[in-house]
Motif scaffolding. Structure first.
Motif, PDB file in Angstrom:
ATOM      1  N   ILE A   1      -1.186   5.596  10.648  1.00 24.79           N
ATOM      2  CA  ILE A   1      -0.945   4.174  10.907  1.00 24.79           C
ATOM      3  C   ILE A   1      -1.594   3.368   9.800  1.00 24.79           C
ATOM      4  N   GLU A   2      -0.808   2.497   9.187  1.00 23.58           N
ATOM      5  CA  GLU A   2      -1.346   1.571   8.186  1.00 23.58           C
ATOM      6  C   GLU A   2      -0.954   0.163   8.611  1.00 23.58           C
ATOM      7  N   ALA A   3      -1.925  -0.551   9.162  1.00 27.81           N
ATOM      8  CA  ALA A   3      -1.704  -1.923   9.594  1.00 27.81           C
ATOM      9  C   ALA A   3      -2.266  -2.875   8.541  1.00 27.81           C
ATOM     10  N   PRO A   4      -1.578  -3.953   8.238  1.00 26.97           N
ATOM     11  CA  PRO A   4      -2.082  -4.908   7.249  1.00 26.97           C
ATOM     12  C   PRO A   4      -3.495  -5.373   7.575  1.00 26.97           C
ATOM     13  N   GLY A   5      -4.377  -5.299   6.592  1.00 27.00           N
ATOM     14  CA  GLY A   5      -5.745  -5.767   6.777  1.00 27.00           C
ATOM     15  C   GLY A   5      -6.660  -4.803   7.500  1.00 27.00           C
ATOM     16  N   GLN A   6      -6.192  -3.581   7.814  1.00 19.83           N
ATOM     17  CA  GLN A   6      -7.001  -2.609   8.542  1.00 19.83           C
ATOM     18  C   GLN A   6      -7.066  -1.287   7.766  1.00 19.83           C
ATOM     19  N   PRO A   7      -8.177  -0.557   7.895  1.00 22.52           N
ATOM     20  CA  PRO A   7      -8.231   0.780   7.280  1.00 22.52           C
ATOM     21  C   PRO A   7      -7.181   1.684   7.933  1.00 22.52           C
ATOM     22  N   PRO A   8      -6.650   2.641   7.180  1.00 19.85           N
ATOM     23  CA  PRO A   8      -5.656   3.546   7.755  1.00 19.85           C
ATOM     24  C   PRO A   8      -6.258   4.414   8.860  1.00 19.85           C
ATOM     25  N   VAL A   9      -5.413   4.804   9.803  1.00 18.84           N
ATOM     26  CA  VAL A   9      -5.827   5.642  10.933  1.00 18.84           C
ATOM     27  C   VAL A   9      -4.931   6.871  10.965  1.00 18.84           C
ATOM     28  N   ARG A  10      -5.526   8.041  11.209  1.00 21.29           N
ATOM     29  CA  ARG A  10      -4.745   9.277  11.314  1.00 21.29           C
ATOM     30  C   ARG A  10      -5.095   9.985  12.614  1.00 21.29           C
ATOM     31  N   ILE A  11      -4.065  10.423  13.317  1.00 18.58           N
ATOM     32  CA  ILE A  11      -4.209  11.197  14.541  1.00 18.58           C
ATOM     33  C   ILE A  11      -3.553  12.547  14.300  1.00 18.58           C
ATOM     34  N   GLU A  12      -4.235  13.636  14.684  1.00 10.81           N
ATOM     35  CA  GLU A  12      -3.700  14.974  14.444  1.00 10.81           C
ATOM     36  C   GLU A  12      -3.701  15.798  15.721  1.00 10.81           C
ATOM     37  N   ARG A  13      -2.720  16.709  15.792  1.00 13.87           N
ATOM     38  CA  ARG A  13      -2.702  17.680  16.879  1.00 13.87           C
ATOM     39  C   ARG A  13      -3.477  18.927  16.441  1.00 13.87           C
TER      40      ARG A  13
ATOM     41  N   ALA B   1       4.853  -5.064   6.711  1.00 10.67           N
ATOM     42  CA  ALA B   1       5.158  -4.309   7.922  1.00 10.67           C
ATOM     43  C   ALA B   1       3.979  -3.430   8.316  1.00 10.67           C
ATOM     44  N   LEU B   2       3.876  -3.132   9.598  1.00 10.40           N
ATOM     45  CA  LEU B   2       2.984  -2.072  10.043  1.00 10.40           C
ATOM     46  C   LEU B   2       3.698  -0.754   9.748  1.00 10.40           C
ATOM     47  N   ARG B   3       3.022   0.151   9.058  1.00  8.61           N
ATOM     48  CA  ARG B   3       3.659   1.391   8.623  1.00  8.61           C
ATOM     49  C   ARG B   3       3.248   2.550   9.524  1.00  8.61           C
ATOM     50  N   LEU B   4       4.225   3.324   9.913  1.00 12.20           N
ATOM     51  CA  LEU B   4       3.992   4.554  10.648  1.00 12.20           C
ATOM     52  C   LEU B   4       4.577   5.717   9.868  1.00 12.20           C
ATOM     53  N   LYS B   5       3.827   6.793   9.805  1.00 10.78           N
ATOM     54  CA  LYS B   5       4.350   8.028   9.218  1.00 10.78           C
ATOM     55  C   LYS B   5       4.167   9.131  10.243  1.00 10.78           C
ATOM     56  N   LEU B   6       5.262   9.747  10.664  1.00  9.58           N
ATOM     57  CA  LEU B   6       5.239  10.810  11.653  1.00  9.58           C
ATOM     58  C   LEU B   6       5.527  12.139  10.970  1.00  9.58           C
TER      59      LEU B   6
END
Length: 329
Positions: A55-67, A125-130
């Motif tokens: 997740i990359e939201a404008p103005g926020q550090p990126p967040v990663r979630i893993e299985r 845009a708020l970016r999502l990478k799946l």
């Protein structure tokens, strides 16, 4: 009236009837629900094989979630468990989202719709990478909410076509919001006894004779002393019934410089036991949980090798002393 006039009237009446029936048919067709295609139609079959989410939201550090096996974790938080319900809700929304209307395919309009790759915070845009198991990565761009209704403007990464979908996708932008923030969820009716040992030596003990006794009694209450109200001591127990942290960190990263301001123990009617301590670090309060026995995993979620920052009001509820519970004279 002649036969010709009567025939003409019949023809007019027939045309009117046919026109009315045609109009009714058009109205019924317009009122009928339109079959809307899924936004992610090509990915429907393998959305459940998701392995990671960025997740990359404008103005926020990126967040990663893993299985990791059967679990979901936040790698940047030392693989702390992720909030599974937040992820499940997002995946369900992605699977169920349907196209309502095709909007612009002109990239020059993306900034106005909050779908630009670059630009001011309100334009990006708020970016999502799946990332999936055995399937190509999927990039999504989430823009502004629809002006009417509950839809949202979206597009696929690398495509200019903008779509209005029939729902808003809830994607928390902060890492903290992706953590499983539960510390404890112990049913109030299961708690029998709580002992609070303050750093200054004062001890406060709360107990109940049995589960049918709703309010906790205070062992240190002298004969002439009275509680402010009958359930004055209950707030300490209810804290453990739905306790969530404000932040969390591995114990070795926090490095407490002073002994705890409070040590506590909790016992249940079924023989359950829980011990912990509360530290003050600057202006913040951090909770640690140690030995536990007899509790289900979902009742005590906190890890013994982690520290959990509490809000000030939570810490104050835990640090009750006898004078805080007494009626004012």
């Amino acid at each position: 009236m002649g036969k010709k006039g009567l025939s003409a009237l019949l023809v007019i009446a027939l045309l009117c009837a046919l026109g009315y029936l045609a109009l009714r048919h058009d109205q019924q067709q317009a009122a009928a629900p339109v079959e809307q295609a899924p936004w992610l139609a090509a990915q429907q079959d393998y959305l459940g094989s998701l392995q990671a989410l960025d997740i990359e939201a404008p103005g926020q550090p990126p967040v990663r979630i893993e299985r990791h096996g059967e679990d979901w974790v936040v790698p940047a938080k030392a693989d702390y468990p992720a909030a599974r319900q937040v992820l499940a809700d997002l995946l369900r929304a992605l699977r169920e989202a349907r196209k309502v209307e095709a909007k612009t395919a002109n990239a020059q309009w993306h900034a106005r719709l909050g779908l630009a790759e670059q630009g001011a915070e309100g334009e990006q845009a708020l970016r999502l990478k799946l990332q999936f198991d055995g399937h190509p990565d999927l990039g999504l761009r989430l823009g502004k909410a629809a002006q009417q209704g509950t839809g949202q403007l979206v597009r696929l990464a690398g495509e200019d076509q903008v779509w209005l979908i029939d729902r808003q996708l809830n994607v928390p932008p902060r890492e903290l919001d992706w953590l499983d923030r539960r510390i404890s969820d112990i049913p109030y009716t299961d708690i029998q006894r709580i002992e609070l040992r303050h750093a200054d030596g004062e001890v406060l003990t709360l107990n109940r004779a049995d589960a049918k006794q709703y309010n906790f009694a205070v062992e240190q209450l002298a004969g002439t002393q009275k509680l402010a109200f009958e359930g004055a001591a209950n707030s300490v127990a209810t804290l453990f019934s739905s306790l969530q942290f404000a932040d969390a960190a591995p114990l070795d990263q926090v490095g407490f410089k002073q002994p705890p301001v409070l040590r506590f123990s909790l016992s249940g009617f079924g023989g359950q036991k829980l011990a912990g301590a509360l530290y003050r670090q600057g202006e913040q309060y951090w909770l640690t949980l140690g030995a536990r026995e007899g509790f289900k995993v979902e009742e005590v979620s906190a890890r013994p090798d982690w520290a959990y920052r509490l809000d000030v009001d939570q810490a104050q509820r835990l640090m009750k002393k006898l004078r805080d519970l007494l009626a004012k004279s």
